[in-house]
Scaffold this motif. Structure first.
Motif, PDB file in Angstrom:
ATOM      1  N   ASP A  13       0.814  -1.093  -0.042  1.00 63.72           N
ATOM      2  CA  ASP A  13       0.066   0.008   0.103  1.00 63.72           C
ATOM      3  C   ASP A  13       0.942   1.118   0.004  1.00 63.72           C
ATOM      4  O   ASP A  13       1.867   1.260   0.654  1.00 63.72           O
ATOM      5  N   PRO A  14       0.262   2.171  -0.691  1.00 71.46           N
ATOM      6  CA  PRO A  14       1.137   3.435  -0.833  1.00 71.46           C
ATOM      7  C   PRO A  14       1.021   4.333   0.596  1.00 71.46           C
ATOM      8  O   PRO A  14      -0.108   4.006   1.329  1.00 71.46           O
ATOM      9  N   GLU A  15       1.964   5.262   0.854  1.00 70.27           N
ATOM     10  CA  GLU A  15       1.925   5.760   2.102  1.00 70.27           C
ATOM     11  C   GLU A  15       0.726   7.199   2.027  1.00 70.27           C
ATOM     12  O   GLU A  15       0.375   7.277   2.885  1.00 70.27           O
ATOM     13  N   GLU A  16       0.668   7.578   0.652  1.00 68.62           N
ATOM     14  CA  GLU A  16      -0.320   8.657   0.664  1.00 68.62           C
ATOM     15  C   GLU A  16      -0.841   8.070  -0.599  1.00 68.62           C
ATOM     16  O   GLU A  16      -0.512   7.665  -1.510  1.00 68.62           O
ATOM     17  N   GLY A  17      -2.362   8.486  -0.418  1.00 72.57           N
ATOM     18  CA  GLY A  17      -3.389   7.872  -1.455  1.00 72.57           C
ATOM     19  C   GLY A  17      -3.910   6.441  -1.260  1.00 72.57           C
ATOM     20  O   GLY A  17      -3.152   5.680  -0.795  1.00 72.57           O
ATOM     21  N   GLY A  18      -4.857   5.922  -1.855  1.00 75.54           N
ATOM     22  CA  GLY A  18      -5.513   4.646  -1.708  1.00 75.54           C
ATOM     23  C   GLY A  18      -4.735   3.772  -2.566  1.00 75.54           C
ATOM     24  O   GLY A  18      -4.598   4.007  -3.724  1.00 75.54           O
ATOM     25  N   TRP A  19      -4.645   2.558  -2.280  1.00 76.94           N
ATOM     26  CA  TRP A  19      -4.230   1.385  -3.211  1.00 76.94           C
ATOM     27  C   TRP A  19      -5.277   1.279  -4.193  1.00 76.94           C
ATOM     28  O   TRP A  19      -4.921   1.359  -5.482  1.00 76.94           O
ATOM     29  N   SER A  20      -6.456   1.137  -3.774  1.00 80.81           N
ATOM     30  CA  SER A  20      -7.488   0.893  -4.965  1.00 80.81           C
ATOM     31  C   SER A  20      -7.392   2.248  -5.744  1.00 80.81           C
ATOM     32  O   SER A  20      -7.896   1.940  -7.167  1.00 80.81           O
ATOM     33  N   ARG A  21      -7.092   3.414  -5.515  1.00 83.28           N
ATOM     34  CA  ARG A  21      -7.198   4.745  -6.334  1.00 83.28           C
ATOM     35  C   ARG A  21      -6.174   4.327  -7.375  1.00 83.28           C
ATOM     36  O   ARG A  21      -6.437   4.630  -8.684  1.00 83.28           O
ATOM     37  N   LEU A  22      -4.933   4.301  -6.921  1.00 84.07           N
ATOM     38  CA  LEU A  22      -3.692   3.839  -7.857  1.00 84.07           C
ATOM     39  C   LEU A  22      -3.970   2.743  -9.030  1.00 84.07           C
ATOM     40  O   LEU A  22      -3.601   2.986 -10.235  1.00 84.07           O
ATOM     41  N   ARG A  23      -4.432   1.629  -8.131  1.00 85.53           N
ATOM     42  CA  ARG A  23      -4.739   0.617  -9.425  1.00 85.53           C
ATOM     43  C   ARG A  23      -5.917   1.059 -10.258  1.00 85.53           C
ATOM     44  O   ARG A  23      -5.634   0.382 -11.484  1.00 85.53           O
ATOM     45  N   THR A  24      -6.746   1.554  -9.822  1.00 78.83           N
ATOM     46  CA  THR A  24      -7.801   2.036 -10.956  1.00 78.83           C
ATOM     47  C   THR A  24      -7.239   2.912 -11.982  1.00 78.83           C
ATOM     48  O   THR A  24      -7.524   2.749 -13.185  1.00 78.83           O
ATOM     49  N   LEU A  25      -6.330   3.686 -11.599  1.00 81.42           N
ATOM     50  CA  LEU A  25      -5.556   4.768 -12.468  1.00 81.42           C
ATOM     51  C   LEU A  25      -4.849   3.785 -13.540  1.00 81.42           C
ATOM     52  O   LEU A  25      -5.037   4.034 -14.783  1.00 81.42           O
ATOM     53  N   ALA A  28      -7.149   1.085 -16.038  1.00 76.93           N
ATOM     54  CA  ALA A  28      -8.420   1.610 -16.570  1.00 76.93           C
ATOM     55  C   ALA A  28      -8.130   1.240 -18.132  1.00 76.93           C
ATOM     56  O   ALA A  28      -9.392   1.156 -18.560  1.00 76.93           O
ATOM     57  N   GLY A  29      -7.133   1.313 -18.601  1.00 77.57           N
ATOM     58  CA  GLY A  29      -7.018   1.182 -20.123  1.00 77.57           C
ATOM     59  C   GLY A  29      -6.390  -0.156 -20.543  1.00 77.57           C
ATOM     60  O   GLY A  29      -5.898  -0.420 -21.601  1.00 77.57           O
ATOM     61  N   LEU A  30      -6.274  -1.112 -19.492  1.00 78.79           N
ATOM     62  CA  LEU A  30      -5.584  -2.197 -20.031  1.00 78.79           C
ATOM     63  C   LEU A  30      -6.187  -2.838 -20.912  1.00 78.79           C
ATOM     64  O   LEU A  30      -5.829  -3.627 -21.748  1.00 78.79           O
ATOM     65  N   HIS A  31      -7.770  -2.961 -20.851  1.00 80.74           N
ATOM     66  CA  HIS A  31      -8.382  -3.993 -21.838  1.00 80.74           C
ATOM     67  C   HIS A  31      -8.151  -3.422 -23.344  1.00 80.74           C
ATOM     68  O   HIS A  31      -8.392  -4.427 -24.144  1.00 80.74           O
ATOM     69  N   GLN A  32      -7.812  -2.354 -23.556  1.00 85.21           N
ATOM     70  CA  GLN A  32      -7.524  -1.853 -25.020  1.00 85.21           C
ATOM     71  C   GLN A  32      -6.561  -2.489 -25.773  1.00 85.21           C
ATOM     72  O   GLN A  32      -6.424  -2.595 -26.892  1.00 85.21           O
ATOM     73  N   MET A  33      -5.488  -3.045 -25.053  1.00 82.95           N
ATOM     74  CA  MET A  33      -4.404  -3.678 -25.632  1.00 82.95           C
ATOM     75  C   MET A  33      -4.523  -5.144 -25.566  1.00 82.95           C
ATOM     76  O   MET A  33      -3.571  -5.946 -25.826  1.00 82.95           O
ATOM     77  N   GLY A  34      -5.678  -5.789 -25.124  1.00 84.54           N
ATOM     78  CA  GLY A  34      -5.685  -7.159 -24.846  1.00 84.54           C
ATOM     79  C   GLY A  34      -5.742  -7.979 -25.983  1.00 84.54           C
ATOM     80  O   GLY A  34      -5.109  -8.935 -25.968  1.00 84.54           O
ATOM     81  N   LEU A  35      -6.462  -7.562 -27.031  1.00 85.74           N
ATOM     82  CA  LEU A  35      -6.503  -8.150 -28.265  1.00 85.74           C
ATOM     83  C   LEU A  35      -5.269  -7.990 -29.143  1.00 85.74           C
ATOM     84  O   LEU A  35      -4.731  -9.305 -29.741  1.00 85.74           O
ATOM     85  N   THR A  36      -4.250  -7.031 -28.834  1.00 84.91           N
ATOM     86  CA  THR A  36      -3.156  -6.984 -29.843  1.00 84.91           C
ATOM     87  C   THR A  36      -2.258  -7.954 -28.954  1.00 84.91           C
ATOM     88  O   THR A  36      -1.496  -8.705 -29.518  1.00 84.91           O
ATOM     89  N   ASP A  79      -9.186  -9.451 -18.855  1.00 86.56           N
ATOM     90  CA  ASP A  79      -9.097  -8.100 -19.232  1.00 86.56           C
ATOM     91  C   ASP A  79     -10.361  -7.412 -19.728  1.00 86.56           C
ATOM     92  O   ASP A  79     -10.377  -6.217 -19.433  1.00 86.56           O
ATOM     93  N   ARG A  80     -11.090  -8.245 -20.288  1.00 84.85           N
ATOM     94  CA  ARG A  80     -12.579  -7.489 -20.703  1.00 84.85           C
ATOM     95  C   ARG A  80     -13.180  -7.204 -19.207  1.00 84.85           C
ATOM     96  O   ARG A  80     -14.066  -6.043 -19.430  1.00 84.85           O
ATOM     97  N   SER A  81     -13.136  -8.065 -18.253  1.00 84.21           N
ATOM     98  CA  SER A  81     -13.801  -7.796 -17.039  1.00 84.21           C
ATOM     99  C   SER A  81     -13.250  -6.485 -16.451  1.00 84.21           C
ATOM    100  O   SER A  81     -14.137  -6.150 -15.415  1.00 84.21           O
ATOM    101  N   ILE A  85     -13.462  -0.631 -15.024  1.00 81.58           N
ATOM    102  CA  ILE A  85     -12.733  -0.077 -13.961  1.00 81.58           C
ATOM    103  C   ILE A  85     -12.633   1.526 -13.794  1.00 81.58           C
ATOM    104  O   ILE A  85     -12.612   2.144 -12.810  1.00 81.58           O
ATOM    105  N   GLY A  86     -12.757   2.322 -14.991  1.00 78.14           N
ATOM    106  CA  GLY A  86     -12.947   3.569 -14.773  1.00 78.14           C
ATOM    107  C   GLY A  86     -14.081   4.203 -14.214  1.00 78.14           C
ATOM    108  O   GLY A  86     -14.235   5.291 -13.688  1.00 78.14           O
ATOM    109  N   ARG A  87     -15.043   3.270 -14.248  1.00 77.02           N
ATOM    110  CA  ARG A  87     -16.464   3.547 -13.478  1.00 77.02           C
ATOM    111  C   ARG A  87     -16.461   3.087 -12.277  1.00 77.02           C
ATOM    112  O   ARG A  87     -17.499   3.211 -11.383  1.00 77.02           O
ATOM    113  N   ARG A  88     -15.647   2.064 -11.628  1.00 74.22           N
ATOM    114  CA  ARG A  88     -15.712   1.499 -10.097  1.00 74.22           C
ATOM    115  C   ARG A  88     -14.370   1.468  -9.931  1.00 74.22           C
ATOM    116  O   ARG A  88     -13.447   1.862 -10.366  1.00 74.22           O
ATOM    117  N   SER A  89     -14.044   1.013  -8.564  1.00 79.96           N
ATOM    118  CA  SER A  89     -12.724   1.104  -7.934  1.00 79.96           C
ATOM    119  C   SER A  89     -12.170  -0.474  -8.258  1.00 79.96           C
ATOM    120  O   SER A  89     -12.905  -1.510  -8.219  1.00 79.96           O
TER     121      SER A  89
END
Length: 771
Positions: A13-25, A28-36, A79-81, A85-89
């Protein structure tokens, strides 16, 4: 960013900011490279098959291909699931599933190195490693959004290659693989840090843009808002016309003046500011952002409430230059909120705390008792005879009476007690510290005494009382609901004992409540199960002691409870309104039996107030007479004077309709309740029944009872009404009421209540004897 490699990949876990917040950022775009990535693995698989086809058994190749296909499909699905992520944590479960999906694919390629390498020469082995190295490099480049996946793939697949070279004695190649992996993992971490930094910056810019847009939109849409600005000394700068208008001044007159002085009003000289002004001053002194701060201000228009938001500003050199913000007048909203909050927690009629606030106070008292190992108490107070006042004098008088009750209740409270109104004529008292058990009883007796004193309401002198039940926590309950329920059970016992009493909770009360519940359930089915029956008590003429009528008396022989006393089930039937269908059954049964008696003999049926006030009661009388064939003049309806207290107009109308049919009306228990002289004048009763308490009192020589019986007889004779003396049990009592002028006599001396067939046989025997 001050993030360690483990924090970047998500393993710490980071010292500042939430773990879930960082992972969400990150994801969020991982699924776009799944097919490649899937296509890259498939192309690599085709090349690998081209290298080893013919050398490796076909069944091994097929197994490997199927395994790779399943791993790639699973990875693509994961990756599709993550597409939303951009709309949830991002959750740790999502993180784990994605990493395991990549690991599965890496193990398939590691399996290829182990499976295919022994069948090929050195060149083919190097070519296979080259393919895997390309996949690792590709993962490093395309999976910066999910560094744990890229590192996992590189570690598993690259580690397998290094071990394969070591086993073959190719140490230089193994070293080269390890060096490549170090570079790949380092690159992955660098790319991930850069990617995450960019995403955080983008999110920050977007958030600021959203806040600015929101503030501007709210400011433009709400003309009541204004801009304000102060310098480093908290003096107003560049005052806007709206801000000046809100202060009741002109812009030129307020520029350069202290903001706190302008809004503090008269309190500025004394220094006794409102708490909200102190809070505003501290925020300005600490140079901190604040938003939607509610501040009490005193300006030319009087006391108002402002909602202020502000942020520190700096000059071109970065030095602090003051504050700038927006504000609005929310006085009306504040007053509305206070009114709503008051209505939610206080009773509007009495001004006392309501059920919600009492419940909160009891909860706080129980927490206090638990903390300090002491006791608390809850007292339920129910007014006696209040319903009669409400029904006879109207709800307005009743409401004024409740207001006086609340004042008396408050007058006997101390700081240790809080009283309130639960609803209707029910009040409650919370005793915070009830370690002294005598204190609870003292409070209860004081309240009963205070509430039992006469009241003067609109020139009416009213007498009511109070019954109280109490429960002590945590002895009698460890939750608010349990304590309130147990106090209610104790109150019910106090009411059953005649009212004006104080009772404490006992565990046996639950058994009584359960018995009442079971009794009520059985009573609901009593008619359908043929458990009800009628007994008849003879009423004789005072002159010749011949039976002139019978009074129908209801009995209940329950299959579950046996014979139940009328004194027990009749009040229960009235409380639950079961008396209405039961009373209609009694009316029909009484008429059905009475039609078999001699034509000059009447049957008297008791009718409760619930029945009489039921719409269409006279129609039920008509049906009973029509179904049985009994002439109307042989039915006598007995009522008590209490029926006129609830709805005198409806009761009188119903009795007049019955009298119009030809039925007679008897007034039972005369003199034991409220004055009925007005009803005697308005309604022509056929009979007035003298209560047994007066008959027994007269037999014992009570001058008051003798005087009452004489007065009733004289009044009845003057009104052309008959009198029936109830409860005669001895010959002396019979002779006494006969001498006092009573027309009819009823009591055990002439017969106890008997069955219908026995009643018919009794009539025949007495007629034969008389003949």
């Amino acid at each position: 960013m001050r993030l360690t490699p483990l924090q970047i990949v998500g393993l710490r876990d980071p010292e500042e900011g939430g773990w879930s917040r960082l992972r969400t950022l990150q994801y969020a775009g991982l699924h776009q490279m799944g097919l490649t990535r899937t296509i890259a693995h498939l192309l690599a698989a085709v090349i690998a098959l081209g290298l080893f086809m013919g050398d490796v058994p076909l069944w091994q190749i097929l197994i490997w291909l199927v395994t790779l296909g399943l791993a790639l499909a699973n990875g693509h699905r994961i990756d599709r699931s993550l597409a939303d992520i951009g709309r949830r944590s991002m959750t740790r479960e999502d993180f784990r599933r994605q990493a395991l999906g990549v690991a599965a694919c890496a193990f398939v390629w590691a399996f290829a190195l182990t499976l295919f390498a022994p069948h090929g020469d050195s060149g083919e082995q190097l070519a296979l490693w080259t393919l895997i190295a390309m996949l690792i490099a590709g993962s490093t480049a395309t999976m910066s959004a999910a560094p744990i996946g890229a590192i996992t793939f590189a570690t598993v697949a690259g580690g397998a290659a290094a071990l394969n070279f070591l086993f073959r004695g190719q140490i230089e190649f193994a070293a080269a693989v390890i060096a490549f992996l170090a570079v790949a993992i380092g690159g992955t971490l660098t790319a991930a840090r850069t990617y995450l930094s960019a995403r955080i910056a983008e999110a920050g810019v977007a958030e600021k843009d959203e806040v600015v847009s929101l503030l501007l939109r709210e400011f433009q849409e709400n003309e009541a808002d204004w801009l304000w600005q102060v310098d480093v000394n908290r003096r107003v700068r560049s005052a806007s016309p709206r801000f000046a208008y809100a202060l009741g001044s002109e812009p030129d007159t307020i520029n350069g003046k202290s903001l706190i002085e302008l809004i503090a009003g008269e309190s500025w000289a004394s220094g006794k500011f409102a708490p909200s002004l102190h809070e505003l001053t501290q925020m300005l002194t600490r140079r901190e952002n604040f938003s939607n701060m509610l501040v009490q201000v005193d300006i030319a228009g009087g006391r108002r409430w402002w909602e202020l938001s502000g942020t520190p500003i700096t000059d071109s050199k970065g030095n602090f230059a003051g504050f700038r913000g927006v504000g609005s007048d929310v006085t009306e909203q504040r007053e509305s909120d206070e009114k709503i909050a008051y209505l939610a927690r206080y009773d509007t009629l009495t001004g006392l705390p309501n059920r919600l606030m009492l419940t909160e106070a009891l909860g706080e008292a129980m927490r206090y008792a638990d903390q300090w190992k002491t006791s608390c108490a809850f007292l339920m107070v129910d007014l006696d005879r209040f319903k009669s006042v409400n029904d006879s004098l109207g709800h307005q008088i009743g409401d004024r009476l409740l207001a006086q009750v609340s004042k008396r209740l408050q007058s006997v409270m101390t700081e240790n007690e809080k009283c309130g109104r639960l609803g209707g004529d029910e009040f409650a008292i919370v005793i915070r510290d009830a370690a002294d058990k005598d204190r609870i009883e003292k409070v209860a007796t004081t309240v009963i005494k205070a509430l039992s004193q006469p009241y003067d309401v609109d020139n009416h002198t009213l007498y009511i009382g109070a019954s109280i039940g109490s429960a002590v926590g945590p002895r009698d309950g460890t939750t608010v609901e349990t304590l309130m329920r147990n106090a209610d059970l104790a109150l019910y016992r106090a009411k059953d004992d005649g009212g004006g009493e104080y009772r404490t909770y006992e565990p046996s009360l639950h058994a009584d409540a359960e018995e009442r519940r079971r009794l009520e359930l059985a009573l609901r089915h009593a008619v359908g199960r043929n458990e009800l029956l009628l007994n008849f008590q003879p009423v004789v003429s005072a002159k010749d002691e011949q039976v002139v009528s019978f009074e129908a008396l209801l009995r209940w022989n329950s299959a579950e409870h046996g014979f139940v006393s009328p004194g027990k089930f009749i009040p229960l039937a009235e409380d639950t309104r079961l008396i209405v269908p039961i009373g209609e059954w009694v009316l029909h049964e009484a008429c059905r039996h009475a039609v078999k008696w001699p034509s000059d003999m009447k049957v008297a049926v008791n009718v409760s107030g619930e029945q009489l006030l039921e719409p269409g009661f006279s129609e039920s009388v008509v049906r009973a007479l029509a179904d049985s064939g009994l002439p109307a003049n042989r039915l006598e309806v007995e009522v008590t004077e209490s029926i006129f207290l609830r709805d005198a107009r409806t009761a009188r109308q119903a009795l007049e309709e019955i009298m119009a049919l030809g039925c007679s009306i008897a007034l039972d228990d005369f003199g034991t309740g409220y004055s009925s002289l007005g009803y005697l004048r308005k309604l022509h009763f056929s009979t007035i029944k003298v209560d047994r308490s007066f008959v027994q009192g007269a037999a014992q020589g009570s001058r008051e009872s003798l005087a009452i019986i004489r007065a009733v007889v004289a009044m009845a004779q003057s009104l052309d009404m008959a009198t029936t003396a109830e409860g005669t049990e001895t010959k002396e009592e019979v002779e006494l009421v006969r001498s006092l002028g009573c027309d009819k006599i009823q009591g055990y001396f002439f017969g106890r209540p008997i069955g219908a067939e026995e009643a018919l046989e009794l009539v025949r025997k007495r007629r034969i004897v008389a003949a």
